[in-house]
Write a protein that holds these residues in place. Structure first.
Motif, PDB file in Angstrom:
ATOM      1  N   ARG A 187      70.159  52.013  34.011  1.00 16.52           N
ATOM      2  CA  ARG A 187      69.132  51.075  33.539  1.00 16.52           C
ATOM      3  C   ARG A 187      69.282  50.856  32.043  1.00 16.52           C
ATOM      4  O   ARG A 187      69.420  51.805  31.276  1.00 16.52           O
ATOM      5  N   VAL A 200      61.902  50.340  39.927  1.00 16.20           N
ATOM      6  CA  VAL A 200      61.819  48.954  39.460  1.00 16.20           C
ATOM      7  C   VAL A 200      60.383  48.455  39.506  1.00 16.20           C
ATOM      8  O   VAL A 200      59.536  48.986  40.230  1.00 16.20           O
ATOM      9  N   VAL A 234      61.255  42.131  41.196  1.00 19.33           N
ATOM     10  CA  VAL A 234      62.662  42.347  40.865  1.00 19.33           C
ATOM     11  C   VAL A 234      63.519  41.224  41.450  1.00 19.33           C
ATOM     12  O   VAL A 234      63.310  40.778  42.576  1.00 19.33           O
ATOM     13  N   ASP A 290      62.029  42.847  36.612  1.00 22.03           N
ATOM     14  CA  ASP A 290      63.311  43.506  36.402  1.00 22.03           C
ATOM     15  C   ASP A 290      64.444  42.729  37.072  1.00 22.03           C
ATOM     16  O   ASP A 290      64.234  41.982  38.033  1.00 22.03           O
TER      17      ASP A 290
END
Length: 200
Positions: free
Chosen positions: A181, A47, A51, A144
């Motif tokens: 993902r 990531v 995040v 993310d």
């Protein structure tokens, strides 16, 4: 590019017993906690900074999210839209028990069709709330987005984001503490960049 990581909770005793957990609030077992630590190791380098971590409020998912998020010192947010589907009268039953309860419905379910029971949340409902939740949190994420959820809920989210037919099993469930993902490039549709990455 927008990137969304979708992770499943670690193992519970009901997972071991093959019982449908659904909306029941079961806890991680010791193996599940170790799996969550393993997921943290694989997600850590994957990531980007900033995040945002959001989880189902059910204990098995929330604890998994806390274990993963601890490496970044990230706050863990909860969203009811990320709970597992309600399985109605099948909730808590093993495969053998479901087959005894209704052999025809169980056979259809094994072939990817939906049982027709009052209280069972269908694919469309699960997918709609999962996607709505993901899109809402994407707007708030500085980088993310990591969503920690459940097996069936994660599969419905992925299939709906990819605009795939939800009948059958075109995408398999995530394993315990595994993740996928998805990416959304500027002006493009969602893509599945990696799927069912196991815990280390």
């Amino acid at each position: 590019m927008t990137r969304v990581f979708i992770a499943r909770h670690g193992q519970t005793d009901w997972n071991v017993e093959g019982r449908l957990q659904g909306s029941s609030n079961t806890a991680l077992n010791d193996t599940g906690r170790q799996q969550a630590l393993g997921a943290a190791k694989t997600l850590g380098p994957a990531v980007r900074d900033g995040v945002l971590v959001v989880t189902s409020p059910l204990d098995r998912a929330h604890e998994t999210a806390r274990i993963i998020a601890a490496q970044w010192g990230s706050e863990v947010h909860t969203d009811e839209r990320f709970v597992e589907r309600d399985y109605g009268p099948w909730e808590g039953l093993s495969a053998d028990e479901r087959e005894k309860y209704d052999p025809l419905q169980h056979k259809a379910y094994r072939n990817g069709l939906e049982p027709e029971y009052e209280g069972y949340e269908n694919h469309a409902s699960v997918g709609a709330r999962m996607v709505a939740g993901i899109l809402d949190w994407v707007e708030r994420a500085p980088g993310d987005l990591l969503v920690v959820t459940h097996g069936s809920a994660s599969r419905m989210a992925i299939m709906h984001l990819l605009e795939l037919p939800v009948s059958g099993r075109r995408i398999g469930n995530l394993g315990n503490a595994s993740w996928s993902r998805l990416g959304l490039p500027e002006g493009g549709g969602w893509s599945l960049d990696c799927h069912n990455i196991g815990a280390e």
